[in-house]
Design a protein around this motif. Structure first.
Motif, PDB file in Angstrom:
ATOM      1  N   PHE B 239       1.288  -1.069   0.492  1.00 24.55           N
ATOM      2  CA  PHE B 239      -0.222  -0.282   0.008  1.00 24.55           C
ATOM      3  C   PHE B 239       1.132   0.776   0.009  1.00 24.55           C
ATOM      4  O   PHE B 239       1.682   1.362   0.841  1.00 24.55           O
ATOM      5  N   LEU B 240       0.295   2.341  -0.820  1.00 30.78           N
ATOM      6  CA  LEU B 240       1.207   3.781  -1.151  1.00 30.78           C
ATOM      7  C   LEU B 240       0.320   4.855  -0.571  1.00 30.78           C
ATOM      8  O   LEU B 240      -0.742   4.613  -1.635  1.00 30.78           O
ATOM      9  N   GLU B 241       0.675   5.297  -0.168  1.00 31.10           N
ATOM     10  CA  GLU B 241       0.061   7.062  -0.035  1.00 31.10           C
ATOM     11  C   GLU B 241       0.685   8.008  -1.309  1.00 31.10           C
ATOM     12  O   GLU B 241       1.076   7.889  -1.639  1.00 31.10           O
ATOM     13  N   PRO B 263      -4.548   2.773 -14.462  1.00 29.09           N
ATOM     14  CA  PRO B 263      -5.225   2.782 -15.071  1.00 29.09           C
ATOM     15  C   PRO B 263      -5.517   3.533 -15.258  1.00 29.09           C
ATOM     16  O   PRO B 263      -5.918   5.214 -14.005  1.00 29.09           O
ATOM     17  N   GLY B 264      -6.964   3.837 -16.746  1.00 28.28           N
ATOM     18  CA  GLY B 264      -7.144   5.739 -17.205  1.00 28.28           C
ATOM     19  C   GLY B 264      -8.711   5.661 -16.105  1.00 28.28           C
ATOM     20  O   GLY B 264      -8.617   4.558 -15.728  1.00 28.28           O
ATOM     21  N   GLY B 265      -9.177   6.003 -15.861  1.00 25.32           N
ATOM     22  CA  GLY B 265     -10.097   6.520 -15.178  1.00 25.32           C
ATOM     23  C   GLY B 265     -10.076   6.627 -13.453  1.00 25.32           C
ATOM     24  O   GLY B 265     -11.162   6.483 -12.592  1.00 25.32           O
ATOM     25  N   SER B 266      -8.664   6.827 -13.264  1.00 26.94           N
ATOM     26  CA  SER B 266      -8.586   6.738 -11.780  1.00 26.94           C
ATOM     27  C   SER B 266      -9.309   7.959 -10.625  1.00 26.94           C
ATOM     28  O   SER B 266      -9.334   9.198 -11.653  1.00 26.94           O
ATOM     29  N   ARG B 267      -9.431   7.663 -10.233  1.00 23.02           N
ATOM     30  CA  ARG B 267     -10.424   9.029  -8.582  1.00 23.02           C
ATOM     31  C   ARG B 267      -9.025  10.499  -9.191  1.00 23.02           C
ATOM     32  O   ARG B 267      -7.891   8.851  -8.692  1.00 23.02           O
ATOM     33  N   GLU B 268      -8.533  11.276  -8.440  1.00 19.97           N
ATOM     34  CA  GLU B 268      -7.719  12.061  -8.077  1.00 19.97           C
ATOM     35  C   GLU B 268      -7.647  12.681  -6.444  1.00 19.97           C
ATOM     36  O   GLU B 268      -8.683  12.399  -5.941  1.00 19.97           O
ATOM     37  N   GLY B 269      -6.784  13.214  -6.189  1.00 24.84           N
ATOM     38  CA  GLY B 269      -6.703  13.472  -5.106  1.00 24.84           C
ATOM     39  C   GLY B 269      -5.639  12.518  -4.093  1.00 24.84           C
ATOM     40  O   GLY B 269      -4.880  11.738  -4.876  1.00 24.84           O
ATOM     41  N   VAL B 271      -5.511   9.634  -2.980  1.00 21.55           N
ATOM     42  CA  VAL B 271      -5.434   8.003  -2.510  1.00 21.55           C
ATOM     43  C   VAL B 271      -4.485   7.165  -2.271  1.00 21.55           C
ATOM     44  O   VAL B 271      -3.429   7.216  -1.237  1.00 21.55           O
ATOM     45  N   THR B 272      -5.349   5.667  -2.153  1.00 21.62           N
ATOM     46  CA  THR B 272      -3.840   4.625  -1.932  1.00 21.62           C
ATOM     47  C   THR B 272      -3.989   3.929  -2.577  1.00 21.62           C
ATOM     48  O   THR B 272      -4.488   3.288  -3.270  1.00 21.62           O
ATOM     49  N   VAL B 273      -2.850   3.915  -3.561  1.00 20.50           N
ATOM     50  CA  VAL B 273      -2.644   2.823  -4.250  1.00 20.50           C
ATOM     51  C   VAL B 273      -1.749   1.111  -4.240  1.00 20.50           C
ATOM     52  O   VAL B 273      -0.727   1.842  -2.818  1.00 20.50           O
ATOM     53  N   ARG B 331       9.474  -0.869 -11.417  1.00 22.51           N
ATOM     54  CA  ARG B 331       8.303  -0.191 -12.331  1.00 22.51           C
ATOM     55  C   ARG B 331       7.226  -1.566 -12.192  1.00 22.51           C
ATOM     56  O   ARG B 331       7.771  -2.573 -11.772  1.00 22.51           O
ATOM     57  N   VAL B 332       5.570  -0.992 -12.155  1.00 20.14           N
ATOM     58  CA  VAL B 332       4.766  -1.495 -11.604  1.00 20.14           C
ATOM     59  C   VAL B 332       3.945  -1.331 -13.136  1.00 20.14           C
ATOM     60  O   VAL B 332       3.759   0.606 -13.488  1.00 20.14           O
ATOM     61  N   GLU B 333       3.862  -2.008 -13.896  1.00 19.87           N
ATOM     62  CA  GLU B 333       2.678  -2.442 -14.853  1.00 19.87           C
ATOM     63  C   GLU B 333       1.276  -1.373 -14.325  1.00 19.87           C
ATOM     64  O   GLU B 333       0.255  -2.077 -13.408  1.00 19.87           O
ATOM     65  N   PRO B 334       0.282  -0.524 -14.961  1.00 15.02           N
ATOM     66  CA  PRO B 334      -0.531   0.487 -14.636  1.00 15.02           C
ATOM     67  C   PRO B 334      -2.026  -0.797 -14.243  1.00 15.02           C
ATOM     68  O   PRO B 334      -2.455  -0.715 -12.816  1.00 15.02           O
ATOM     69  N   GLU B 335      -2.224  -1.669 -15.450  1.00 16.90           N
ATOM     70  CA  GLU B 335      -3.241  -2.662 -15.163  1.00 16.90           C
ATOM     71  C   GLU B 335      -2.702  -3.521 -13.609  1.00 16.90           C
ATOM     72  O   GLU B 335      -3.729  -4.276 -13.778  1.00 16.90           O
ATOM     73  N   GLN B 336      -1.304  -2.913 -12.941  1.00 14.09           N
ATOM     74  CA  GLN B 336      -1.695  -4.365 -11.901  1.00 14.09           C
ATOM     75  C   GLN B 336      -1.639  -3.783 -11.083  1.00 14.09           C
ATOM     76  O   GLN B 336      -1.265  -3.632  -9.059  1.00 14.09           O
ATOM     77  N   ILE B 337      -2.307  -2.022 -10.779  1.00 16.13           N
ATOM     78  CA  ILE B 337      -2.560  -1.595 -10.075  1.00 16.13           C
ATOM     79  C   ILE B 337      -3.974  -1.372  -9.897  1.00 16.13           C
ATOM     80  O   ILE B 337      -4.730  -1.080 -10.284  1.00 16.13           O
ATOM     81  N   VAL B 338      -4.400  -1.658  -8.533  1.00 14.17           N
ATOM     82  CA  VAL B 338      -5.615  -0.453  -7.812  1.00 14.17           C
ATOM     83  C   VAL B 338      -5.434   0.206  -7.111  1.00 14.17           C
ATOM     84  O   VAL B 338      -4.419   0.486  -6.121  1.00 14.17           O
ATOM     85  N   VAL B 339      -6.465   0.960  -6.675  1.00 11.20           N
ATOM     86  CA  VAL B 339      -6.050   2.345  -6.030  1.00 11.20           C
ATOM     87  C   VAL B 339      -7.770   2.254  -5.165  1.00 11.20           C
ATOM     88  O   VAL B 339      -8.939   1.903  -5.666  1.00 11.20           O
ATOM     89  N   PHE B 340      -7.585   2.263  -4.033  1.00 11.89           N
ATOM     90  CA  PHE B 340      -8.532   2.808  -3.411  1.00 11.89           C
ATOM     91  C   PHE B 340      -8.906   3.898  -2.878  1.00 11.89           C
ATOM     92  O   PHE B 340      -7.875   4.899  -2.607  1.00 11.89           O
TER      93      PHE B 340
END
Lengths: 561, 340
Positions: B239-241, B263-269, B271-273, B331-340
């Motif tokens: 988890f990263l702020e 990934p496209g369409g992520s929330r701005e501001g 978040v935790t990735v 390096r981490v591919e965007p599709e491997q990342i989840v945003v909370f």
């Protein structure tokens, strides 16, 4: 699924109804009669009680006997427990069971033999004179209270021993080891760590011993010592209609006992230490060697021999053809064993006792099963289940004389339950009520060991609740029911106080009452009574062996506070 | 076979709210897992399905039938308890035959079915033994045979493998799944072991303090956790702020590791990735120090320090080209990342 079920509620109501009718009602009746005169509250009887010199003396004597018995019993019990728990020595294993034996036979039977042994020209004096230790016979029981106290101690020390041994072995060894690492050893360690930690167990034992010796009816009767509370209650129970003082005296005993229990509970609650880490480190039991081992082993052997005296003496008495002015009987005979089965009074009483005890055992099994089941598995709110559990333990605290007095008076005019007409049913119920706690505890422990999932598995496979009880629960607790039943049976056979007070006519006498009646007959009375006593001992000993085989545990655990 | 449906089921024990309203649809013939830490309500849910607890609120359906008031002995279920709950006073045969006898089947049919069930679990020949004469694994199989022999509509398993040793547990996973698929019985399986759930389940309900956090296939709950709890409970994750800003459909996060494409369409501001250790590729570069490398045989875990924040990477053994104390980039591919 702890919702309320109607079946559980009905069973609970049934159990509570039994205790209401046969425990709460008789005792309340006694309280009512003691505290109300013609419907108005009054303490007049208690004023009379304090004013009456005989009663005052009786109360004093009872306190004296109970206090002396308790002090000595606890000292002896502590010493025994300490060496038995803490050290390894020759014959320790043998002593472990031998030390418990005296508890299983009521002291009043032994009193017959002790009176013979310690008589003016009894075995003890004759032996001492022959050895040249004394020149004239000693009147050992000149103060009969000494004899009573001696018998109480010899009977009750196993209770003290068991309770104190339990609390000593509960002490986490590391607690004492940390004292040692700080340089505290020996007596100082004992006084500052071991003793304080074992006091709650000793206090609980003291309460039991005190109450037991305070309310023992049989022993003082055998010593013809009538100025004690239990005997006073006994004689007042025979003049219920003219003399209301029995109610007041019984209330006095019940209040005293409540105070003792409350006091002990407060004391131990404030000192119940959590033993952290218990079981992680096994206590090493150092081996005694050389003269110390010999001394300890011998002392315990001597104690066991002394404790066996009452039993040995009645064994001798029961087979003595002629025993006059000699240490041991001069002739031996088995004729008393024959006559107890031919003599109408004794033979009837044997039959009666067996009938009462078997019936009480069956009744106790039924009520005990219901109580234990409701308390542990009933689909009821927790407080209701706890109440059933608590109430079922009350008889342990209520002395036989109080219960018998309550039964006798409150059911005097109730058909079937009036001891004046036919005490059969009343005796069975009295035996049942007195020993029910053993049954409930035994079955309750068994049910606790049956994991609930064993029953749930049967439910999930399509068995209805009652069938689950029959198929799963009952077979798994059969040994516990059996052990409880054996205990109730044995204890009913040797029940003294309610037997003496409720069986008023010869045709209804159980063995214990017959022993008392027969022992006072001049011709061969003691010998016949002893033979009857031996039969009781045999029954009890056999029962204990059977019961401990059944539950594979030390019987002693059931007698712990 | 039936489907099992829970609708807004609530259960409290005194003051404690064990289930705060859970709704689950378990499909006909499915191997469905209730997964969560202890105290999450998974066993309570199972026992409500069994009828051993009654729900305070909500409905339980077997197929279309509301079973709230049906006692356990009329639900036609088979249940395997965590401690197996074999009756110690009955032989293996009688344990297995018990449910058939309760159903009043004729003796020869009972005999035939018991043999079938013991065959199924590989215990033929053990009929005359008592439970305490069996090994843990054998006891587990008896418990299974006892539950299966009544041909239940729903099979309920409460941590059935938790008392077995690691090797046997691993083997039983495949055996149990195979058996369930062969018989096609709707099965609800309770466990706190995420590896068990991921490897065996058709679908998993991940539970936490009385609520269902996510229902999905093992792949869904692992790859696309819906909540932070699910991400954290299943597998391992970093988890990263971060602070996200998007422009022209492309989002980027400012993290302690530097800028990361999302990934496209992520929330701005703020978040935790989150990303799994195996998604981290270690490349030549600067900014991260290799704190420690732990060797596990077929893979290695690499602990990286990014200016006080720890990041874990997992790579197949033998692919490592750096050592402890070296400085590297990731390096981490965007599709491997989840945003909370």
């Amino acid at each position: 699924m702890r919702e309320v079920s109607l079946g559980s509620l009905a069973l609970w109501a049934l159990v509570m109804a039994y205790f209401a009718v046969f425990l709460a009602y008789p005792l309340s009746y006694v309280f009512y009669r003691a505290l109300f005169i013609r419907g108005a509250p009054s303490l007049e009887y208690f004023a009379i009680m304090v004013g009456d010199p005989v009663l005052r003396q009786s109360i004093y004597n009872s306190f004296y006997i109970a206090t002396a018995s308790t002090v000595v019993t606890i000292l002896v019990g502590y010493a025994l427990a300490y060496v038995m728990v803490r050290y390894e020595f020759r014959l320790r294993g043998v002593y472990e069971s031998l030390l418990l034996i005296p508890f299983i036979v009521p002291p009043f039977v032994g009193a017959i033999g002790m009176l013979k042994l310690f008589a003016r020209y009894g075995s003890i004096n004759l032996l001492l004179m022959r050895l040249g230790l004394i020149s004239a016979p000693i009147d050992w029981f000149a103060n009969r209270m000494v004899g009573i106290i001696l018998l109480e101690i010899l009977h009750l020390y196993p209770i003290a021993y068991l309770n104190i041994a339990a609390s000593l072995s509960n002490i986490d060894p590391t607690l004492e080891e940390s004292a040692e690492t700080l340089g505290v050893t020996g007596l100082r360690k004992f006084l500052t760590v071991t003793l304080p930690l074992s006091l709650p167990g000793a206090a609980a034992a003291a309460a039991i011993v005190f109450i037991w010796s305070f309310t023992d009816l049989g022993t003082p009767l055998m010593f013809s010592f009538y100025k004690v509370v239990p005997v006073q209650i006994f004689s007042m129970s025979m003049e219920l209609h003219e003399n209301p003082m029995g109610y007041a005296l019984t209330v006095f005993v019940l209040v005293l006992i409540s105070l003792v229990f409350i006091g002990i509970k407060r004391y131990t609650a404030a000192r119940s230490y959590e033993m952290l880490g218990r079981g992680h480190i096994a206590r090493k039991r150092p081996r005694l060697t050389g003269p110390v081992e010999a001394a300890v082993s011998t002392l315990i052997a001597v104690w066991i021999a002394v404790a066996a005296l009452p039993h040995v003496s009645i064994a001798l008495l029961s087979v003595s053809g002629r025993w006059f002015m000699s240490v041991l009987p001069q002739e031996f005979t088995l004729k008393y064993y024959q006559s107890i089965f031919t003599n109408t009074l004794t033979a009837t009483s044997i039959r009666n006792s067996i009938f009462y005890s078997v019936s009480a055992t069956a009744l106790a099994a039924l009520i005990g099963l219901a109580t234990a089941y409701v308390a542990s598995r009933g689909k009821l709110p927790q407080p209701l289940r706890d109440l059933a559990d608590t109430v079922s333990m009350w008889p342990l605290a209520i002395p036989g004389i109080a219960l018998a007095f309550g039964y006798l008076s409150s059911f005097a005019d109730v058909p079937l339950l009036s001891a004046y007409r036919d005490p059969t049913l009343l005796l069975i119920i009295a035996y049942t009520t007195r020993r029910l706690p053993y049954m409930v505890r035994s079955i309750y422990a068994g049910i606790q060991q049956v994991h609930r999932s064993l029953e749930e598995a049967a439910l999930s496979l399509g068995s209805k609740p009652l069938k689950v009880v029959r198929d799963i629960t009952l077979p798994l607790i059969a040994a516990n029911i059996f052990a409880g039943a054996i205990l109730v049976f044995a204890e009913s056979m040797i029940e003294v106080s309610t037997s003496l007070m409720l069986a008023l006519r010869e045709q209804y006498y159980p063995i214990t009452k017959t022993i008392y009646e027969v022992s006072t007959e001049l011709v061969n009375g003691p010998e016949l009574a002893s033979a009857l006593g031996m039969v009781l001992m045999l029954v009890v000993a056999t029962s204990m062996v059977l019961a401990s085989k059944a539950i594979g545990a030390k019987m002693g655990e059931l007698f712990r506070a | 076979m039936v489907s099992v449906r829970l609708v807004n089921v609530k259960k409290r024990f005194g003051k404690y709210e064990a289930l705060r309203g859970i709704s689950i649809d378990i499909r006909d013939g499915e191997l469905f897992f209730l997964l969560g830490p202890s105290g999450c309500g998974k066993t309570t849910t199972l026992r409500i399905i069994a009828g051993l607890y009654a729900p305070d609120e909500g409905e339980v359906y077997f197929g279309d039938k509301l079973v709230n008031d049906v006692p356990p002995y009329r639900r036609n279920i088979g249940m395997v308890f965590q401690n197996y709950a074999l009756w110690p006073h009955m032989k293996v045969y009688d344990n297995v035959a018990y449910g058939l006898k309760a159903r009043g089947l004729p003796r020869d049919e009972i005999d035939r079915k018991v043999k079938w069930a013991l065959d199924l679990v590989g215990l033929r020949g053990m009929e005359e033994k008592y439970p305490n004469q069996l090994s843990g694994g054998q006891q587990q199989r008896v418990a299974l045979a006892r539950a299966l022999v009544v041909e239940p509509e729903v099979l309920l398993l409460d941590e059935p493998l938790s008392n077995l040793d690691a090797k046997l547990r691993a083997r039983m996973r495949s055996e149990l799944r195979l058996l369930q698929k062969e018989l096609g019985i709707t099965t609800v399986y309770v466990t706190h072991d995420q590896a068990e759930a991921l490897s065996m389940a058709d679908r998993i309900a991940v539970m936490n303090i009385g609520v269902v956090e996510q229902v999905g296939s093992p792949r869904e709950v692992y790859r696309s956790p819906k909540t932070r709890f699910v991400a954290d409970f299943i597998g391992e994750i970093n988890f990263l702020e971060a602070h996200v800003s998007c422009s022209g459909g492309v989002c980027e996060a400012d993290t302690p590791l530097g800028r990361m494409r999302l990934p496209g369409g992520s929330r701005e501001g703020r978040v935790t990735v989150a990303f799994r250790p195996e998604s981290v590729r270690i490349v030549e570069g600067r900014g991260l120090r290799v704190k420690a490398v732990l060797y596990y045989g077929f893979y290695e875990d690499v602990y990286l320090d990014a200016g006080g924040v720890e990041v874990k990477a997992r790579l197949p053994a033998g692919e490592r080209w750096f050592g402890e104390g070296d400085e590297v980039g990731v390096r981490v591919e965007p599709e491997q990342i989840v945003v909370f």
